[in-house]
Write an enzyme that holds these catalytic residues in place. Structure first.
Site, short mmCIF file in Angstrom:
data_model
loop_
_atom_site.label_atom_id
_atom_site.label_comp_id
_atom_site.label_asym_id
_atom_site.label_seq_id
_atom_site.Cartn_x
_atom_site.Cartn_y
_atom_site.Cartn_z
N GLU A 271 0.87 -1.17 0.00
CA GLU A 271 0.00 0.00 0.00
C GLU A 271 0.91 1.23 0.00
O GLU A 271 1.63 1.48 0.95
CB GLU A 271 -0.93 -0.02 1.22
CG GLU A 271 -1.99 1.04 1.22
CD GLU A 271 -2.92 1.03 0.00
OE1 GLU A 271 -3.60 2.04 -0.21
OE2 GLU A 271 -2.98 0.03 -0.76
N GLU A 301 -0.78 9.69 -6.17
CA GLU A 301 0.39 8.83 -5.94
C GLU A 301 0.88 8.19 -7.23
O GLU A 301 2.09 8.03 -7.42
CB GLU A 301 0.04 7.78 -4.87
CG GLU A 301 -0.01 8.41 -3.48
CD GLU A 301 -0.94 7.71 -2.50
OE1 GLU A 301 -1.11 8.26 -1.38
OE2 GLU A 301 -1.52 6.65 -2.82
N ASP A 444 -7.38 2.90 2.69
CA ASP A 444 -6.88 1.62 3.24
C ASP A 444 -7.97 0.55 3.20
O ASP A 444 -7.69 -0.62 2.94
CB ASP A 444 -6.41 1.81 4.68
CG ASP A 444 -5.36 2.89 4.81
OD1 ASP A 444 -4.58 3.06 3.86
OD2 ASP A 444 -5.32 3.58 5.85
#
Length: 466
Positions: A271, A301, A444
């Site tokens: 992750e 990201e 998450d």
């Protein structure tokens, strides 16, 4: 579809998962005008204004904090500034009463989520486990922390395995509301937007590693697990005062992944989280991505990663225009260059999987996995926390976001314009909660839900019923 989803969740809950490394305590303060005023009065409006102009990038003393906080409140923009002086922790604790203390850090959030959902076994490892941190873990009988006793691996509940004297990473989150007013000298400030100001602990004492005595038992942990979710590498520093550096910790991280996979090919998901320092970002990508099977990240990201790999123009386009076509192109580059089995990109309006054409799951199965992930995140946003598998049903009643049809249309356009025969590409709109109880940990939750349901469907393929 509902029956399909519930059945997939049941299959997913039969898994045993290992998750590491980053946990912290999120200490939350709901800011009020008088609290801000008191801080300004303590240091003086002129001193605060001067420090605001200097715009400190790190918090080394209390005035740095007050200056950056007032700047964030004035603009109404959410911000995160690293706290690098460990001695300041006592100053914060003496000045604020925390309204909420809860689990933070990707590994900790994911461990609690999977334990609450009733997974067969959840093993959480974090190198630092102070009592305050251990108490943030849910008290579930399926949640374990690995310890070495008399030369053997023993699984204990985290709240039984804490160590006195371990450091604890506390991220202090100051939530502010639009309309809050205070004075900076003669200037009256009205906060224009709601948001949060995060003081993130970046201390030398907090490191990302596996203790030497536990390392030899990683193959045993790998044997016990159906998959591993690793995170927290953004916490590595380029250099430490004891002479160690990022290269040392990344070499050790590579060894850990290889040890986990030594006895069986346990699938590993990384992750990813934003790493501001380009050099460090590059080191994490080149060292770790080629060793893992799956990576999860958001659209900012993916742009950061592409920039580090040398695709500056594409990264800039993603940052500027946020087009699905550019994200798909970036994803293709990433799974090819890093030889990933699976890339998962989550954004506020859609979630996407990119895999090679020879992936054992069909596009429909991959879509089902993403459906479970967004439903899980919608349940968390609606309730603030998922406390049992029954909470999953709450997510099923949350509608897809209003841009859903537009997302599908742009995705089909992107597929027509780009060469996609060698890939399996799947996109679904997210289920979006209008007034979420909490947004912490939603990324998450999506990644954990997607990766574990992906594993469950791979197992179905290997062991078909009957």
């Amino acid at each position: 579809m509902v029956i399909h989803m519930l059945q997939l969740l049941e299959d997913t809950r039969k898994l045993s998962m290992f998750t590491a490394y980053n946990t912290n305590v999120d200490a939350i303060v709901y800011l009020k005008g008088e609290m801000i005023q008191k801080l300004i009065d303590e240091f003086g409006a002129e001193a605060v204004r001067r420090r605001m102009e200097e715009y400190p990038r790190e918090i080394r003393e209390p005035l740095d904090f007050v200056a950056r906080l007032v700047h964030a409140l004035k603009t109404g923009k959410p911000m995160a500034v690293p706290l690098v002086n460990e001695e300041l922790q006592s100053w914060f604790d003496s000045h604020f009463n925390y309204d909420v203390e809860r689990m933070g850090g990707q590994a900790g959030i994911i461990a609690n989520l999977l334990a609450n959902l009733g997974f067969r076994k959840v093993i959480i490892y974090t190198p630092h486990l102070a009592k305050r941190q251990a108490e943030m873990f849910v008290r579930k009988p399926n949640l374990f922390y690995p310890v070495v006793e008399d030369g053997k691996l023993v699984l204990r509940h985290p709240w039984e395995a804490y160590r006195e004297g371990d450091p604890v990473k506390v991220n202090r989150i100051f939530e502010f509301r639009a309309g809050t007013t205070f004075k900076l000298g003669d200037e009256r400030i009205v906060v224009p937007f709601s948001g949060r100001f995060i003081v993130s602990a970046r201390f030398e004492s907090i490191r990302i590693y596996t203790e030497e005595k536990l390392k030899p038992f990683l193959p045993e942990i790998g044997l016990m697990s159906d998959g591993a979710i690793l995170s927290g590498y953004q916490g590595i520093k380029l250099r430490y005062s004891d002479g160690k550096d990022a290269n040392h910790y990344l070499r050790e991280a590579k060894k850990d992944i290889l040890l986990l996979k030594r006895e069986k090919d346990v699938k590993v998901h990384l992750e990813f989280a934003s790493i501001q320092n380009r050099t460090l970002r590059k080191k994490v990508i080149y060292n770790l991505f080629p060793l893992v099977d799956s990576v999860g990240m958001d659209e900012a990201e993916i742009a950061y990663v592409l920039s580090a790999l040398g695709y500056e123009k594409l990264a800039e386009r993603i940052f500027t225009y946020n087009r699905i076509e550019d994200t798909v192109l970036g994803g293709k580059i990433l799974i090819d260059e890093m030889n990933l089995e699976l890339l998962q990109v989550h954004t506020i309006y859609y979630i996407m999987y990119i895999a090679h054409a020879d992936n054992p799951l069909s596009e429909d199965e991959l879509r089902e996995s993403l459906e479970l992930a967004t439903t899980l995140a919608a349940a968390r946003a609606s309730l603030g926390e998922i406390r049992s598998q029954e909470d999953f049903r709450v997510g099923l009643s949350v509608p897809y976001n209003k841009r859903g049809e537009y997302v599908k249309l742009r995705f089909e356009e992107a597929k027509r314009r780009l060469r996609t025969k060698e890939y399996k590409l799947v996109i679904i709109p997210t289920r979006l909660v209008q007034n979420p109880v909490s947004t912490v940990g939603l990324g998450d939750t999506i990644s954990a839900g997607a990766f574990t349901s992906y594993l469950a469907m791979l197992k179905r393929k290997e062991h078909p019923r009957g």
